[in-house]
Write a protein that holds these residues in place. Sequence first.
Motif, PDB file in Angstrom:
ATOM      1  N   PRO A  29      -9.555  -8.187  10.837  1.00 25.92           N
ATOM      2  CA  PRO A  29     -10.050  -8.591  12.161  1.00 25.92           C
ATOM      3  C   PRO A  29      -9.158  -9.592  12.895  1.00 25.92           C
ATOM      4  CG  PRO A  29     -11.855  -8.542  10.601  1.00 25.92           C
ATOM      5  CD  PRO A  29     -10.594  -8.304   9.812  1.00 25.92           C
ATOM      6  N   TYR A  30      -8.571 -10.537  12.168  1.00 29.67           N
ATOM      7  CA  TYR A  30      -7.741 -11.548  12.825  1.00 29.67           C
ATOM      8  C   TYR A  30      -6.424 -10.978  13.350  1.00 29.67           C
ATOM      9  CZ  TYR A  30      -5.205 -11.627   8.395  1.00 29.67           C
ATOM     10  OH  TYR A  30      -4.488 -11.265   7.295  1.00 29.67           O
ATOM     11  N   ALA A  31      -6.024  -9.792  12.889  1.00 30.32           N
ATOM     12  CA  ALA A  31      -4.746  -9.200  13.289  1.00 30.32           C
ATOM     13  C   ALA A  31      -4.882  -8.166  14.418  1.00 30.32           C
ATOM     14  CB  ALA A  31      -4.083  -8.556  12.078  1.00 30.32           C
ATOM     15  N   VAL A  32      -6.097  -7.805  14.775  1.00 23.56           N
ATOM     16  CA  VAL A  32      -6.303  -6.823  15.850  1.00 23.56           C
ATOM     17  C   VAL A  32      -5.961  -7.491  17.184  1.00 23.56           C
ATOM     18  CG1 VAL A  32      -8.006  -5.395  17.053  1.00 23.56           C
ATOM     19  CG2 VAL A  32      -8.090  -5.604  14.559  1.00 23.56           C
ATOM     20  N   PRO A  33      -5.013  -6.928  17.939  1.00 24.78           N
ATOM     21  CA  PRO A  33      -4.658  -7.527  19.230  1.00 24.78           C
ATOM     22  C   PRO A  33      -5.856  -7.551  20.180  1.00 24.78           C
ATOM     23  CG  PRO A  33      -3.049  -5.871  18.591  1.00 24.78           C
ATOM     24  CD  PRO A  33      -4.201  -5.745  17.649  1.00 24.78           C
ATOM     25  N   LEU A  34      -6.127  -8.700  20.770  1.00 22.17           N
ATOM     26  CA  LEU A  34      -7.218  -8.815  21.733  1.00 22.17           C
ATOM     27  C   LEU A  34      -6.757  -8.420  23.129  1.00 22.17           C
ATOM     28  CD1 LEU A  34      -8.772 -12.196  20.578  1.00 22.17           C
ATOM     29  CD2 LEU A  34      -9.483  -9.875  19.992  1.00 22.17           C
ATOM     30  N   PHE A  35      -5.456  -8.553  23.383  1.00 16.75           N
ATOM     31  CA  PHE A  35      -4.894  -8.224  24.688  1.00 16.75           C
ATOM     32  C   PHE A  35      -3.669  -7.342  24.506  1.00 16.75           C
ATOM     33  CE2 PHE A  35      -7.095 -12.228  25.134  1.00 16.75           C
ATOM     34  CZ  PHE A  35      -7.853 -12.028  26.273  1.00 16.75           C
ATOM     35  N   LEU A  36      -3.496  -6.403  25.416  1.00 21.50           N
ATOM     36  CA  LEU A  36      -2.313  -5.544  25.438  1.00 21.50           C
ATOM     37  C   LEU A  36      -1.642  -5.700  26.795  1.00 21.50           C
ATOM     38  CD1 LEU A  36      -3.723  -2.189  24.025  1.00 21.50           C
ATOM     39  CD2 LEU A  36      -2.468  -3.942  22.783  1.00 21.50           C
ATOM     40  N   ARG A  37      -0.357  -5.817  26.775  1.00 29.99           N
ATOM     41  CA  ARG A  37       0.419  -5.873  28.013  1.00 29.99           C
ATOM     42  C   ARG A  37       1.367  -4.686  27.981  1.00 29.99           C
ATOM     43  NH1 ARG A  37       3.490 -11.204  30.263  1.00 29.99           N
ATOM     44  NH2 ARG A  37       4.469 -10.247  32.066  1.00 29.99           N
ATOM     45  N   ILE A  38       1.222  -3.790  28.925  1.00 31.86           N
ATOM     46  CA  ILE A  38       2.030  -2.579  28.969  1.00 31.86           C
ATOM     47  C   ILE A  38       3.283  -2.864  29.786  1.00 31.86           C
ATOM     48  CG2 ILE A  38       2.056  -0.111  29.462  1.00 31.86           C
ATOM     49  CD1 ILE A  38      -0.161  -0.934  27.503  1.00 31.86           C
ATOM     50  N   LEU A  39       4.420  -2.818  29.135  1.00 38.49           N
ATOM     51  CA  LEU A  39       5.691  -3.135  29.771  1.00 38.49           C
ATOM     52  C   LEU A  39       6.480  -1.871  30.091  1.00 38.49           C
ATOM     53  CD1 LEU A  39       6.699  -5.891  27.200  1.00 38.49           C
ATOM     54  CD2 LEU A  39       5.665  -6.255  29.429  1.00 38.49           C
ATOM     55  N   PRO A  40       7.154  -1.829  31.245  1.00 37.42           N
ATOM     56  CA  PRO A  40       7.993  -0.667  31.535  1.00 37.42           C
ATOM     57  C   PRO A  40       9.179  -0.589  30.579  1.00 37.42           C
ATOM     58  CG  PRO A  40       8.137  -2.288  33.315  1.00 37.42           C
ATOM     59  CD  PRO A  40       7.123  -2.784  32.340  1.00 37.42           C
ATOM     60  N   GLN A  41       9.672  -1.745  30.154  1.00 28.94           N
ATOM     61  CA  GLN A  41      10.689  -1.830  29.107  1.00 28.94           C
ATOM     62  C   GLN A  41      10.711  -3.252  28.584  1.00 28.94           C
ATOM     63  OE1 GLN A  41      14.247  -0.677  31.197  1.00 28.94           O
ATOM     64  NE2 GLN A  41      14.890  -2.779  31.447  1.00 28.94           N
ATOM     65  N   MET A  42      11.139  -3.411  27.357  1.00 25.99           N
ATOM     66  CA  MET A  42      11.160  -4.736  26.739  1.00 25.99           C
ATOM     67  C   MET A  42      12.499  -5.392  27.016  1.00 25.99           C
ATOM     68  SD  MET A  42       9.255  -6.718  24.998  1.00 25.99           S
ATOM     69  CE  MET A  42       9.437  -8.284  24.224  1.00 25.99           C
ATOM     70  N   ALA A  43      12.479  -6.595  27.560  1.00 24.63           N
ATOM     71  CA  ALA A  43      13.714  -7.343  27.808  1.00 24.63           C
ATOM     72  C   ALA A  43      14.265  -7.846  26.483  1.00 24.63           C
ATOM     73  CB  ALA A  43      13.439  -8.512  28.747  1.00 24.63           C
ATOM     74  N   ILE A  60      -2.147 -14.499  29.664  1.00 27.68           N
ATOM     75  CA  ILE A  60      -3.031 -13.453  30.188  1.00 27.68           C
ATOM     76  C   ILE A  60      -3.492 -13.752  31.607  1.00 27.68           C
ATOM     77  CG2 ILE A  60      -3.834 -12.726  27.907  1.00 27.68           C
ATOM     78  CD1 ILE A  60      -6.436 -14.380  28.573  1.00 27.68           C
ATOM     79  N   ASP A  61      -2.781 -14.656  32.276  1.00 30.32           N
ATOM     80  CA  ASP A  61      -3.150 -15.021  33.647  1.00 30.32           C
ATOM     81  C   ASP A  61      -2.819 -13.855  34.588  1.00 30.32           C
ATOM     82  OD1 ASP A  61      -3.525 -16.070  36.177  1.00 30.32           O
ATOM     83  OD2 ASP A  61      -2.524 -17.972  35.724  1.00 30.32           O
ATOM     84  N   ILE A  62      -3.843 -13.176  35.063  1.00 27.03           N
ATOM     85  CA  ILE A  62      -3.599 -11.992  35.898  1.00 27.03           C
ATOM     86  C   ILE A  62      -3.015 -12.344  37.257  1.00 27.03           C
ATOM     87  CG2 ILE A  62      -5.340 -10.594  34.740  1.00 27.03           C
ATOM     88  CD1 ILE A  62      -7.140 -11.053  37.160  1.00 27.03           C
ATOM     89  N   ASN A  63      -3.026 -13.618  37.609  1.00 24.19           N
ATOM     90  CA  ASN A  63      -2.377 -14.038  38.845  1.00 24.19           C
ATOM     91  C   ASN A  63      -0.868 -14.156  38.666  1.00 24.19           C
ATOM     92  OD1 ASN A  63      -4.864 -14.352  40.311  1.00 24.19           O
ATOM     93  ND2 ASN A  63      -5.221 -16.153  39.047  1.00 24.19           N
ATOM     94  N   VAL A  64      -0.412 -14.173  37.433  1.00 24.06           N
ATOM     95  CA  VAL A  64       1.010 -14.304  37.114  1.00 24.06           C
ATOM     96  C   VAL A  64       1.570 -12.993  36.562  1.00 24.06           C
ATOM     97  CG1 VAL A  64       2.682 -15.543  35.685  1.00 24.06           C
ATOM     98  CG2 VAL A  64       0.741 -16.766  36.657  1.00 24.06           C
ATOM     99  N   VAL A  65       0.830 -12.365  35.663  1.00 18.84           N
ATOM    100  CA  VAL A  65       1.283 -11.140  34.999  1.00 18.84           C
ATOM    101  C   VAL A  65       1.267  -9.976  35.986  1.00 18.84           C
ATOM    102  CG1 VAL A  65       0.781  -9.482  33.169  1.00 18.84           C
ATOM    103  CG2 VAL A  65       0.486 -11.922  32.753  1.00 18.84           C
ATOM    104  N   LYS A  66       2.396  -9.307  36.116  1.00 17.82           N
ATOM    105  CA  LYS A  66       2.486  -8.169  37.040  1.00 17.82           C
ATOM    106  C   LYS A  66       2.390  -6.826  36.312  1.00 17.82           C
ATOM    107  CE  LYS A  66       2.869 -11.036  40.335  1.00 17.82           C
ATOM    108  NZ  LYS A  66       1.605 -11.581  40.724  1.00 17.82           N
ATOM    109  N   ASP A  67       2.465  -6.852  34.985  1.00 11.88           N
ATOM    110  CA  ASP A  67       2.360  -5.627  34.189  1.00 11.88           C
ATOM    111  C   ASP A  67       0.898  -5.269  33.975  1.00 11.88           C
ATOM    112  OD1 ASP A  67       5.226  -5.602  33.663  1.00 11.88           O
ATOM    113  OD2 ASP A  67       4.828  -7.295  32.331  1.00 11.88           O
ATOM    114  N   ALA A  68       0.659  -4.038  33.533  1.00  6.16           N
ATOM    115  CA  ALA A  68      -0.711  -3.621  33.206  1.00  6.16           C
ATOM    116  C   ALA A  68      -1.195  -4.451  32.015  1.00  6.16           C
ATOM    117  CB  ALA A  68      -0.740  -2.140  32.871  1.00  6.16           C
ATOM    118  N   LEU A  69      -2.394  -4.996  32.135  1.00  5.05           N
ATOM    119  CA  LEU A  69      -2.952  -5.853  31.100  1.00  5.05           C
ATOM    120  C   LEU A  69      -4.323  -5.319  30.714  1.00  5.05           C
ATOM    121  CD1 LEU A  69      -2.166  -8.504  29.644  1.00  5.05           C
ATOM    122  CD2 LEU A  69      -3.340  -9.751  31.435  1.00  5.05           C
ATOM    123  N   TYR A  70      -4.555  -5.181  29.415  1.00  2.32           N
ATOM    124  CA  TYR A  70      -5.823  -4.664  28.894  1.00  2.32           C
ATOM    125  C   TYR A  70      -6.362  -5.659  27.880  1.00  2.32           C
ATOM    126  CZ  TYR A  70      -4.414  -0.260  30.956  1.00  2.32           C
ATOM    127  OH  TYR A  70      -4.029   0.711  31.851  1.00  2.32           O
TER     128      TYR A  70
END
Length: 97
Positions: A29-43, A60-70
């Motif tokens: 349970p502690y290793a299951v990602p709570l948030f996913l950020r979908i990146l077009p490519q990894m820098a 996880i600030d949606i005012n800052v993050v421009k990628d898809a966030l789940y």
Amino acid sequence: TAGITPTDGNISNIDLKGLSDHARKNLPPYAVPLFLRILPQMAVTATMKHQKVQLRKEGIDINVVKDALYWLHPETKTYEPFTEEAFRHVSSLKAKL
């Protein structure tokens, strides 16, 4: 937060329900990602190391993050889009993650 880079750049090819089911079944349970950020490519750096510092700063600030966030919704137990309402809910510590 776990970052995902779709190999073909198409977010719709990611089975979010299957991913959440697989993670909850196969990880502690502690290793299951709570948030996913979908990146077009990894820098990456010149030595091919992932550049994670900026991603960590944005969090996880949606005012800052421009990628898809789940997020792994606590009631449905599946990854759902992380909306402004969900962000307020999590930020106010009302969401049980």
